[in-house]
Design a protein around this motif. Structure first.
Motif, PDB file in Angstrom:
ATOM      1  N   TYR A 116       0.833  -1.209   0.000  1.00 56.55           N
ATOM      2  CA  TYR A 116       0.000   0.000   0.000  1.00 56.55           C
ATOM      3  C   TYR A 116       0.866   1.258   0.000  1.00 56.55           C
ATOM      4  CZ  TYR A 116      -3.352   3.509   1.605  1.00 56.55           C
ATOM      5  OH  TYR A 116      -4.117   4.643   1.724  1.00 56.55           O
ATOM      6  N   GLU A 117       1.849   1.284   0.899  1.00 59.83           N
ATOM      7  CA  GLU A 117       2.716   2.464   1.011  1.00 59.83           C
ATOM      8  C   GLU A 117       3.508   2.684  -0.277  1.00 59.83           C
ATOM      9  OE1 GLU A 117       2.726   4.699   3.303  1.00 59.83           O
ATOM     10  OE2 GLU A 117       1.302   3.664   4.603  1.00 59.83           O
ATOM     11  N   MET A 118       4.019   1.607  -0.846  1.00 58.71           N
ATOM     12  CA  MET A 118       4.835   1.749  -2.053  1.00 58.71           C
ATOM     13  C   MET A 118       3.996   2.181  -3.252  1.00 58.71           C
ATOM     14  SD  MET A 118       7.845  -1.060  -2.058  1.00 58.71           S
ATOM     15  CE  MET A 118       9.354  -0.647  -1.172  1.00 58.71           C
ATOM     16  N   LEU A 119       2.812   1.628  -3.387  1.00 56.46           N
ATOM     17  CA  LEU A 119       1.965   2.017  -4.519  1.00 56.46           C
ATOM     18  C   LEU A 119       1.507   3.466  -4.387  1.00 56.46           C
ATOM     19  CD1 LEU A 119      -0.237  -1.168  -5.106  1.00 56.46           C
ATOM     20  CD2 LEU A 119       1.665  -0.340  -6.499  1.00 56.46           C
ATOM     21  N   SER A 120       1.447   3.988  -3.167  1.00 53.28           N
ATOM     22  CA  SER A 120       1.020   5.375  -2.988  1.00 53.28           C
ATOM     23  C   SER A 120       2.033   6.359  -3.569  1.00 53.28           C
ATOM     24  CB  SER A 120       0.806   5.669  -1.499  1.00 53.28           C
ATOM     25  OG  SER A 120       2.036   5.743  -0.804  1.00 53.28           O
ATOM     26  N   TRP A 121       3.256   5.898  -3.800  1.00 53.18           N
ATOM     27  CA  TRP A 121       4.280   6.737  -4.430  1.00 53.18           C
ATOM     28  C   TRP A 121       4.218   6.637  -5.946  1.00 53.18           C
ATOM     29  CZ3 TRP A 121       7.753  10.049  -2.041  1.00 53.18           C
ATOM     30  CH2 TRP A 121       7.740  10.020  -0.641  1.00 53.18           C
ATOM     31  N   ARG A 122       3.287   5.877  -6.475  1.00 57.27           N
ATOM     32  CA  ARG A 122       3.088   5.709  -7.914  1.00 57.27           C
ATOM     33  C   ARG A 122       4.363   5.238  -8.619  1.00 57.27           C
ATOM     34  NH1 ARG A 122      -1.104   6.157  -5.792  1.00 57.27           N
ATOM     35  NH2 ARG A 122      -2.912   7.378  -6.454  1.00 57.27           N
TER      36      ARG A 122
END
Length: 341
Positions: A116-122
């Motif tokens: 989740y955290e990593m995908l939030s950085w696109r």
């Protein structure tokens, strides 16, 4: 020129230092557009002297992604994964992409949070270990809209692409080698496997291969945490005290296998005559042991390379057809602990 040290440098600072427009500076730093070589060098030199670092988040607002590849693995202490990262990095270092690593400790809920955290950085892509994920994690991967490569395992259905080996096949191949060498009384030692799916699949493949010839695992032991070498010694001693007739010990990884080997050598046991043994992964540690432990290469660097190549190729040519389901073939190294017949 001088700038306020309390604020980050901007494109305007580089523009003012070079006397060219902010648009031209942006083109040079993103390696886009038609800019003369003289101007390009002027901008690059100024940016380097100023210590300018592009604001990737600001760029992501326009491009919807940054040049990062999320790499999600279960462990950094396990000697397997640094080699996978080496393979990934060797491919990405020739591109604009940079790997960023997240660690899950084999915990599904933690994997979900890290993802989740990593995908939030696109990020531009995801490389993630294993094929088993929570429903929420799988939904996030499906909805990410970016290349996803699941690595290390091919016994299952991927979200998008997968690169690895069949661990069930690896277990079956080791069973064939054990039986061909004449061993029949077999013990197994490994990690607690509900969360280590790949070790579980190897164990399942091993038991399937043995069962075809009417042979069963006669003893088994599992561990979690602590020094793998120490655990290997401890479990081997305990298993042989319980089951002194065993003539072969199969370990789910080389580290506990190395511990077992050292214990057996201290006891003066004939290897591989009285007892044979084998591990898994083919780690370099084996080169420093008094005897070479039989093992199976898990194709770690190649897995990393091919996963990164898929990400880079899909981003470079989104419509190009590329192989997205890659199953590599590990080979058995008989070492000094598994008889050949």
């Amino acid at each position: 020129m001088t700038t306020d040290s309390q604020r980050p440098l901007t494109l305007r600072d580089v523009s003012e230092a070079t006397g060219v427009s902010e648009m031209t500076v942006s083109r040079v730093l993103r390696n886009r557009g038609d800019v003369s070589e003289k101007t390009r060098q002027k901008v690059l030199i100024a940016a380097k002297e100023l210590g300018y670092v592009p604001n990737k988040i600001a760029g992501a607002l326009a491009s919807s992604r940054v040049n990062l590849v999320a790499v999600i693995i279960p462990s950094l202490s396990n000697m397997v994964f640094p080699e996978v990262l080496t393979g990934i990095n060797r491919v990405l270092e020739s591109t604009e992409l940079q790997p960023v690593v997240g660690v899950t400790d084999y915990q599904p809920e933690k994997e979900e949070k890290v993802l989740y955290e990593m995908l939030s950085w696109r990020p531009s892509g995801v490389i993630i270990a294993g094929l088993e994920h929570t429903e929420s994690a799988r939904a996030m991967l499906n909805a990410s809209g970016i290349p996803v490569v699941e690595i290390m395992d091919t016994d299952g259905k991927p979200v998008d692409a997968m690169v690895g080996i069949s661990h069930r096949r690896a277990g079956r191949e080791m069973a064939k080698a054990i039986l061909k060498a004449g061993y029949r009384h077999i013990g197994f030692m490994g990690t607690k496997m509900p969360l280590d799916h790949r070790a579980r699949k190897r164990f399942e493949g091993l038991t399937e291969g043995l069962a075809k010839e009417g042979v069963e695992i006669e003893d088994r032991a599992f561990y979690s945490g602590g020094s793998a070498l120490a655990k290997g010694r401890e479990m081997t001693q305990q298993m042989l005290e319980r089951s002194p007739d065993l003539d072969f010990l199969y370990y789910s990884n080389d580290m506990i296998g190395a511990g077992g080997l050292l214990y057996l050598l201290e006891q003066g046991i004939d290897i591989p005559g009285q007892i044979g043994l084998a591990g898994f992964n083919g780690v370099e540690l084996l080169d420093g042991l008094p005897r070479r432990l039989a093992t199976m290469d898990a194709c770690r660097q190649e897995i990393g390379r091919k996963a990164a190549e898929i990400i880079a190729s899909q981003l470079d040519s989104p419509d190009a057809e590329i192989e997205k389901h890659i199953s590599l073939t590990p080979t058995i190294d008989y070492g000094d602990t598994l008889k050949r017949r």
